[in-house]
Write an enzyme that holds these catalytic residues in place. Structure first.
Site, PDB file in Angstrom:
ATOM      1  N   VAL A  52       0.833  -1.131  -0.165  1.00 11.82           N
ATOM      2  CA  VAL A  52      -0.053   0.139   0.024  1.00 11.82           C
ATOM      3  C   VAL A  52       0.832   1.202   0.076  1.00 11.82           C
ATOM      4  CG1 VAL A  52      -1.748   1.490   1.159  1.00 11.82           C
ATOM      5  CG2 VAL A  52      -2.147  -1.222   1.072  1.00 11.82           C
ATOM      6  N   ASP A  71      10.292   3.563   6.625  1.00 18.19           N
ATOM      7  CA  ASP A  71       9.899   1.984   7.021  1.00 18.19           C
ATOM      8  C   ASP A  71      11.119   1.577   8.284  1.00 18.19           C
ATOM      9  OD1 ASP A  71       8.369  -0.206   5.811  1.00 18.19           O
ATOM     10  OD2 ASP A  71       9.638  -0.940   6.927  1.00 18.19           O
ATOM     11  N   THR A 121      -2.579  -4.421   9.516  1.00 21.22           N
ATOM     12  CA  THR A 121      -3.608  -4.487  10.643  1.00 21.22           C
ATOM     13  C   THR A 121      -3.965  -5.992  10.306  1.00 21.22           C
ATOM     14  OG1 THR A 121      -5.021  -3.369   8.865  1.00 21.22           O
ATOM     15  CG2 THR A 121      -4.097  -2.130  11.010  1.00 21.22           C
ATOM     16  N   THR A 156      -6.352  -0.785   7.331  1.00 22.82           N
ATOM     17  CA  THR A 156      -7.857  -1.196   7.301  1.00 22.82           C
ATOM     18  C   THR A 156      -8.030  -1.321   8.810  1.00 22.82           C
ATOM     19  OG1 THR A 156      -7.844  -2.358   5.201  1.00 22.82           O
ATOM     20  CG2 THR A 156      -9.495  -2.942   6.752  1.00 22.82           C
ATOM     21  N   CYS A 296      -6.863  -8.852   2.717  1.00 29.57           N
ATOM     22  CA  CYS A 296      -8.226  -8.006   2.920  1.00 29.57           C
ATOM     23  C   CYS A 296      -9.487  -9.052   3.161  1.00 29.57           C
ATOM     24  CB  CYS A 296      -8.319  -7.204   1.839  1.00 29.57           C
ATOM     25  SG  CYS A 296      -7.245  -6.003   1.424  1.00 29.57           S
ATOM     26  N   ARG A 367       1.881 -14.532   1.779  1.00 31.08           N
ATOM     27  CA  ARG A 367       1.560 -14.450   3.207  1.00 31.08           C
ATOM     28  C   ARG A 367      -0.190 -14.434   2.968  1.00 31.08           C
ATOM     29  NH1 ARG A 367       3.404  -8.637   4.205  1.00 31.08           N
ATOM     30  NH2 ARG A 367       2.539  -8.484   2.067  1.00 31.08           N
TER      31      ARG A 367
END
Length: 466
Positions: A52, A71, A121, A156, A296, A367
């Site tokens: 993202v 980062d 998240t 999110t 998601c 992942r």
């Protein structure tokens, strides 16, 4: 300086026109934040350079903003500094072009007018939202940002997170007050890895903020990089909810066709033929059965359900859909076992090759892939499993799945093939040639219907599919 978060209820004064609008707090302190994006004078810091954050940072840099990409991962930042894309979604030239610097030095956050937080998240083992990354990012940003900064959260989250978690964490770390000394907003990410047609510029951006002036400012900022336009949400909570609802709806629709597939399999009816026939009606929605992986769809419904349960309402349909989709890996394993039995194979002596280890076609991200659950279920029967994926990193896949991972595709010695991820490369397989390389009476479990039953049976396979 501006960092984006969103959804505070104060209403700003109109201020003055021009490059900067001035906002007067209740305490009488005058703050300023850029509102005219045409000059591209604002500095933007993107915190979190994953699937993202990195495209977002590059997008702003390509639109002539000065961008700081921050980062905590030394390896990621090191590769980006070398001009290498770490996501597989961007050309290396995009990483190198524009006024963008990649760093692990948090002090650079102080230089930013806008801070955009785009960190993971996940959910924990109890299927509850894990906001640890958001809280950690907020602590870092808050300790470095200057007064007047706008902080925008893109991760999110469940409705209320920006106001109840992010803003207080920023306040605690900075000693400043949200809505007075700094501003927050929320703009849900809509990234689609591996989809060139729906990048940052191509998808409408939902934007929200703690007051109308900040909302106007953020809408102008995002409009400068999103060709599809911006949708200003009436509150931060609306923007937070819309993100999880988008994917909860998809989860529910996929759950329906997955459950349908299982039911029709017991009736010995071809589910894909049924969906094709039903699809001839103009208002039938075209969803197909399959494994539901990624970051998601399998996660977002839990965020919504968590917040809803806090308010005393359990969204049962949403939770049932999750249960159905989580059962699909076991169903795929069951189909594989049935196919091996039909091929007269002894399970504990069988070897199965899994084609595709990533969670979706065209990407290498393993992942949140549901392939591991299929592998685990098959290994309970002492079936020997190997895998191949043209996009996934071999070493990472070996460590994640605990199986042999081929560097070069080879079919010799296997009794069955599970075609799990429909990479384009697999659509071009010569099925007759593949069947000859496998043992006698080979089986093909076509999870997504990539090759189809007729072609597989004609090539000599025992065929099973969702």
């Amino acid at each position: 300086m501006t960092t984006i978060i969103s959804d505070t209820e104060e209403t700003a004064d109109e201020g003055t026109s021009g490059q900067y609008a001035f906002e007067t707090s209740d305490e009488g302190t005058t703050l300023e934040h850029p509102t005219d994006r045409s000059t591209r004078e604002a500095t933007i810091c993107v915190v979190g350079l994953g699937y993202v954050g990195l495209p977002l940072a590059v997008g702003f840099a390509q639109s002539d903003y000065r961008v700081i990409g921050y980062d905590v991962d030394d390896v990621t930042v090191g590769r980006l500094q070398e001009g290498v894309d770490t996501t597989g979604d961007l050309p290396d030239e995009a990483i190198q072009d524009g006024d963008i610097s990649y760093t692990t030095d948090a002090t650079s956050i102080a230089e930013a007018d806008y801070v955009i937080i785009a960190v993971p998240t996940p959910i924990d083992d109890d299927e509850r939202p894990d906001l640890g990354y958001v809280e950690s990012a907020a602590a870092t940003v808050g300790s470095k940002m200057e007064p007047g900064t706008t902080v925008v959260l893109e991760s999110t989250v469940y409705p209320g997170t920006t106001r109840e978690v992010l803003a207080p964490a920023l306040e605690d770390a900075s000693g400043l007050t949200a809505g007075t000394d700094f501003f927050v907003g929320y703009s849900p990410e809509r990234a689609t890895p591996g989809d060139d047609e729906h990048g940052l510029a191509d998808v409408v951006k939902v934007v929200s903020a703690q007051n109308e002036k900040v909302l106007e400012d953020l809408a102008t900022l995002y409009e400068s990089v999103v060709d599809a336009g911006v949708h200003p949400a009436p509150s931060i909570e609306v923007a937070e909810a819309c993100k999880v609802v988008e994917n909860a709806q998809r989860d529910l629709n996929i759950a329906f066709v997955n459950e349908l597939s299982m039911a029709l399999d017991n009736m010995d009816i071809d589910s894909r033929a049924v969906l094709e026939a039903a699809g001839t009606k103009w208002n039938f929605h075209d969803y197909r059965p399959g494994l539901v992986g990624g970051h998601c769809i399998p996660v977002d419904p839990y965020f919504f359900a968590y917040r809803s349960a806090r308010e005393g309402f359990d969204p049962e349909l949403m939770q049932t859909s999750r249960q159905v989709n989580e059962s699909v890996p076991d169903h795929v394993a069951e189909l594989t076992i049935k196919a091996l039995n039909q091929s007269h194979k002894t399970l504990r002596e069988s070897r199965v090759l899994v084609l595709g280890l990533a969670y979706k076609a065209g990407v290498g991200d393993i992942r949140s892939s549901k392939i591991d659950a299929v592998i685990d279920a098959l290994q309970e029967y002492d079936i020997d499993i190997a895998g191949y994926d043209p996009f996934a990193d071999g070493d990472a896949a070996r460590e994640s799945f605990g199986i042999e991972v081929q560097e070069r595709l080879a079919f010799e010695g296997f009794d069955a093939v599970v075609l799990a991820t429909p990479h384009a490369e697999f659509e071009q397989l010569d099925l007759e040639s593949v069947a000859r390389k496998l043992t006698d009476d080979p089986a093909l479990i076509d999870v997504t219907g990539t090759v189809g039953e007729d072609a597989a049976v004609d090539a000599g396979f025992v065929y099973r599919g969702l």
